[in-house]
Design a protein around this motif. Structure first.
Motif, mmCIF file in Angstrom:
data_model
loop_
_atom_site.group_PDB
_atom_site.id
_atom_site.type_symbol
_atom_site.label_atom_id
_atom_site.label_comp_id
_atom_site.label_asym_id
_atom_site.label_seq_id
_atom_site.Cartn_x
_atom_site.Cartn_y
_atom_site.Cartn_z
ATOM 1 N N PRO A 87 0.806 -1.233 0.000
ATOM 2 C CA PRO A 87 0.000 0.000 0.000
ATOM 3 C C PRO A 87 0.838 1.282 0.000
ATOM 4 O O PRO A 87 0.387 2.316 -0.481
ATOM 5 N N ALA A 88 2.061 1.223 0.496
ATOM 6 C CA ALA A 88 2.923 2.402 0.501
ATOM 7 C C ALA A 88 3.287 2.839 -0.916
ATOM 8 O O ALA A 88 3.631 3.999 -1.141
ATOM 9 N N PHE A 89 3.192 1.930 -1.870
ATOM 10 C CA PHE A 89 3.482 2.250 -3.268
ATOM 11 C C PHE A 89 2.621 3.420 -3.742
ATOM 12 O O PHE A 89 3.097 4.306 -4.436
ATOM 13 N N TYR A 90 1.359 3.432 -3.353
ATOM 14 C CA TYR A 90 0.429 4.459 -3.817
ATOM 15 C C TYR A 90 0.655 5.824 -3.165
ATOM 16 O O TYR A 90 0.102 6.810 -3.625
ATOM 17 N N THR A 91 1.460 5.887 -2.118
ATOM 18 C CA THR A 91 1.745 7.179 -1.483
ATOM 19 C C THR A 91 2.975 7.847 -2.088
ATOM 20 O O THR A 91 3.225 9.013 -1.810
ATOM 21 N N ASP A 92 3.719 7.117 -2.907
ATOM 22 C CA ASP A 92 4.901 7.681 -3.582
ATOM 23 C C ASP A 92 4.445 8.820 -4.492
ATOM 24 O O ASP A 92 3.472 8.684 -5.234
ATOM 25 N N GLN A 93 5.148 9.948 -4.434
ATOM 26 C CA GLN A 93 4.785 11.138 -5.217
ATOM 27 C C GLN A 93 4.703 10.834 -6.716
ATOM 28 O O GLN A 93 3.810 11.315 -7.397
ATOM 29 N N ARG A 94 5.635 10.020 -7.215
ATOM 30 C CA ARG A 94 5.638 9.683 -8.642
ATOM 31 C C ARG A 94 4.410 8.873 -9.021
ATOM 32 O O ARG A 94 3.919 8.967 -10.143
#
Length: 122
Positions: free
Chosen positions: A50-57
């Protein structure tokens, strides 16, 4: 998009802006399309941390893809035709390809971090 209704309302207003819609008669319909686009994008990318979706890119690409796809759903509500059509949403397909690449890079970085923290076996 998170499950936060405020985020959903924000995306609905952005989809309406993209489609040049002024009234609010179709807000509920557009909100449904935004939710469907959200699910579609996440399923197309695949299971990730789920942390993937918080990445700015990543978050900005996901947002644009969701807005674009929800707008496409709205514009193509009725697909009645005598000829066969082949719908292609180049914007969404392009973004999904980029997100899959970012996901693979993210997974590789996560794997490296997990293995580098462990002591070497003898």
């Amino acid at each position: 998009m998170s499950e936060n209704p405020t985020d959903n309302d924000s995306l609905v207003s952005r989809v309406k802006g993209m489609l040049y819609l002024d009234g609010n008669e179709d807000d509920q319909l557009i909100a449904t399309y935004v939710k469907a686009a959200h699910a579609f994008i996440r399923n197309a990318i695949g299971e990730v941390n789920p942390a993937f979706y918080t990445d700015q890119r990543v978050s900005s690409l996901v947002e644009v893809a969701e807005i674009s796809l929800a707008g496409t759903y709205y514009q193509n509500r009725l697909a009645l035709s005598d000829t066969q059509t082949y719908p292609i949403d180049l914007t969404v397909n392009s973004i999904i390809g980029q997100l899959r690449g970012l996901r693979n890079s993210y997974d590789e970085e996560s794997d490296k971090n997990e293995t580098s923290d462990q002591p070497a076996e003898s």
